[in-house]
Design an enzyme around this catalytic site. Sequence first.
Site, PDB file in Angstrom:
ATOM      1  N   ASP A 150      -6.741  30.778  12.536  1.00  0.00           N
ATOM      2  CA  ASP A 150      -7.025  31.844  13.492  1.00  0.00           C
ATOM      3  C   ASP A 150      -6.692  31.344  14.899  1.00  0.00           C
ATOM      4  O   ASP A 150      -6.965  30.194  15.252  1.00  0.00           O
ATOM      5  CB  ASP A 150      -8.503  32.244  13.408  1.00  0.00           C
ATOM      6  CG  ASP A 150      -8.787  33.568  14.088  1.00  0.00           C
ATOM      7  OD1 ASP A 150      -9.080  34.547  13.376  1.00  0.00           O
ATOM      8  OD2 ASP A 150      -8.695  33.623  15.338  1.00  0.00           O
ATOM      9  N   ILE A 151      -6.111  32.225  15.709  1.00  0.00           N
ATOM     10  CA  ILE A 151      -5.683  31.839  17.059  1.00  0.00           C
ATOM     11  C   ILE A 151      -6.872  31.607  17.999  1.00  0.00           C
ATOM     12  O   ILE A 151      -6.746  30.893  18.996  1.00  0.00           O
ATOM     13  CB  ILE A 151      -4.736  32.916  17.635  1.00  0.00           C
ATOM     14  CG1 ILE A 151      -3.831  32.330  18.709  1.00  0.00           C
ATOM     15  CG2 ILE A 151      -5.495  34.132  18.139  1.00  0.00           C
ATOM     16  CD1 ILE A 151      -2.674  33.230  19.111  1.00  0.00           C
ATOM     17  N   ASN A 170     -13.940  41.743   7.672  1.00  0.00           N
ATOM     18  CA  ASN A 170     -14.295  42.867   8.540  1.00  0.00           C
ATOM     19  C   ASN A 170     -13.401  44.053   8.182  1.00  0.00           C
ATOM     20  O   ASN A 170     -12.190  43.904   8.059  1.00  0.00           O
ATOM     21  CB  ASN A 170     -14.070  42.489  10.009  1.00  0.00           C
ATOM     22  CG  ASN A 170     -14.931  41.331  10.441  1.00  0.00           C
ATOM     23  OD1 ASN A 170     -16.099  41.247  10.081  1.00  0.00           O
ATOM     24  ND2 ASN A 170     -14.362  40.414  11.204  1.00  0.00           N
ATOM     25  N   GLN A 213     -13.080  45.671  12.548  1.00  0.00           N
ATOM     26  CA  GLN A 213     -11.777  45.103  12.190  1.00  0.00           C
ATOM     27  C   GLN A 213     -10.813  45.313  13.347  1.00  0.00           C
ATOM     28  O   GLN A 213     -10.597  46.441  13.781  1.00  0.00           O
ATOM     29  CB  GLN A 213     -11.243  45.784  10.923  1.00  0.00           C
ATOM     30  CG  GLN A 213      -9.900  45.242  10.454  1.00  0.00           C
ATOM     31  CD  GLN A 213      -9.420  45.928   9.172  1.00  0.00           C
ATOM     32  OE1 GLN A 213     -10.054  46.874   8.693  1.00  0.00           O
ATOM     33  NE2 GLN A 213      -8.320  45.464   8.622  1.00  0.00           N
ATOM     34  N   HIS A 230      -7.560  41.049   5.628  1.00  0.00           N
ATOM     35  CA  HIS A 230      -7.636  39.594   5.742  1.00  0.00           C
ATOM     36  C   HIS A 230      -9.047  39.119   5.461  1.00  0.00           C
ATOM     37  O   HIS A 230     -10.016  39.827   5.724  1.00  0.00           O
ATOM     38  CB  HIS A 230      -7.192  39.127   7.136  1.00  0.00           C
ATOM     39  CG  HIS A 230      -7.874  39.821   8.266  1.00  0.00           C
ATOM     40  ND1 HIS A 230      -7.512  41.081   8.690  1.00  0.00           N
ATOM     41  CD2 HIS A 230      -8.909  39.435   9.067  1.00  0.00           C
ATOM     42  CE1 HIS A 230      -8.278  41.443   9.711  1.00  0.00           C
ATOM     43  NE2 HIS A 230      -9.151  40.463   9.951  1.00  0.00           N
ATOM     44  N   HIS A 263     -11.571  36.014   6.470  1.00  0.00           N
ATOM     45  CA  HIS A 263     -11.833  34.861   7.327  1.00  0.00           C
ATOM     46  C   HIS A 263     -12.520  33.790   6.487  1.00  0.00           C
ATOM     47  O   HIS A 263     -13.486  34.087   5.776  1.00  0.00           O
ATOM     48  CB  HIS A 263     -12.799  35.220   8.455  1.00  0.00           C
ATOM     49  CG  HIS A 263     -12.311  36.249   9.419  1.00  0.00           C
ATOM     50  ND1 HIS A 263     -11.884  35.940  10.694  1.00  0.00           N
ATOM     51  CD2 HIS A 263     -12.195  37.601   9.321  1.00  0.00           C
ATOM     52  CE1 HIS A 263     -11.539  37.043  11.335  1.00  0.00           C
ATOM     53  NE2 HIS A 263     -11.714  38.066  10.528  1.00  0.00           N
TER      54      HIS A 263
HETATM   55  P1  5GP Z   1     -10.755  40.979  12.624  1.00  0.00           P
HETATM   56  O1  5GP Z   1     -11.629  41.293  13.795  1.00  0.00           O
HETATM   57  O2  5GP Z   1      -9.672  42.005  12.438  1.00  0.00           O
HETATM   58  O3  5GP Z   1     -11.549  40.728  11.363  1.00  0.00           O
HETATM   59  O4  5GP Z   1     -10.075  39.580  12.934  1.00  0.00           O
HETATM   60  C1  5GP Z   1      -8.797  39.425  13.434  1.00  0.00           C
HETATM   61  C2  5GP Z   1      -8.600  37.970  13.731  1.00  0.00           C
HETATM   62  O5  5GP Z   1      -7.232  37.751  14.001  1.00  0.00           O
HETATM   63  C3  5GP Z   1      -9.380  37.449  14.943  1.00  0.00           C
HETATM   64  O6  5GP Z   1     -10.252  36.399  14.530  1.00  0.00           O
HETATM   65  C4  5GP Z   1      -8.299  36.986  15.900  1.00  0.00           C
HETATM   66  O7  5GP Z   1      -8.645  35.805  16.611  1.00  0.00           O
HETATM   67  C5  5GP Z   1      -7.123  36.754  14.971  1.00  0.00           C
HETATM   68  N1  5GP Z   1      -5.830  36.929  15.611  1.00  0.00           N
HETATM   69  C6  5GP Z   1      -5.448  37.948  16.434  1.00  0.00           C
HETATM   70  N2  5GP Z   1      -4.171  37.794  16.824  1.00  0.00           N
HETATM   71  C7  5GP Z   1      -3.729  36.663  16.237  1.00  0.00           C
HETATM   72  C8  5GP Z   1      -2.473  35.976  16.269  1.00  0.00           C
HETATM   73  O8  5GP Z   1      -1.502  36.376  16.907  1.00  0.00           O
HETATM   74  N3  5GP Z   1      -2.381  34.821  15.542  1.00  0.00           N
HETATM   75  C9  5GP Z   1      -3.432  34.352  14.795  1.00  0.00           C
HETATM   76  N4  5GP Z   1      -3.242  33.214  14.128  1.00  0.00           N
HETATM   77  N5  5GP Z   1      -4.632  34.975  14.749  1.00  0.00           N
HETATM   78  C10 5GP Z   1      -4.773  36.106  15.471  1.00  0.00           C
END
Ligand code: 5GP
Length: 119
Positions: free
Chosen positions: A34-35, A92, A99, A105, A107
């Site tokens: 994760d970034i 999420n 989300q 995805h 985590h």
């Molecule tokens: P969500 O909130 O959709 O469950 O999580 C999305 C995740 O994607 C977040 O933890 C966010 O830090 C990660 N993320 C967003 N953009 C990027 C990216 O460009 N590269 C990577 N490796 N992770 C990302």
Amino acid sequence: MMSYDDNNIFAKILRGEIPCEKVLENDHALAFNDIAPQAPVHILVIPKHPYESASQFLQNAADSELVGFQRLVGEVVSLKVIHDSGYRLIANTGRNGRQEVPHYHVHVLGGRDLGCMVF
Ligand code: 5GP
């Protein structure tokens, strides 16, 4: 998928349009860091085909995709650094699940005490 947004960030990662720190990969899924990590280990596992949500993936994916995805999650959680001390899997989904990226995805979080579940 009708509602799938081809321009979401994970679709771009899968197409190689933006880089990622790959951890593991198989025919059906990709795992990368994760970034913005929320824990010492914070890895995302995504299916390679376009599914927006957990329900879309779980209801529509072929058996081989379901198995391939879960096997990759299994390989990730077998990494020594979290296998012994424990970890948390989170998916999420949608508005209430907060989300952010509309590509299914999971985590994988670990490397520290993650605290209590939030209800
Ligand atoms: P969500 O909130 O959709 O469950 O999580 C999305 C995740 O994607 C977040 O933890 C966010 O830090 C990660 N993320 C967003 N953009 C990027 C990216 O460009 N590269 C990577 N490796 N992770 C990302």
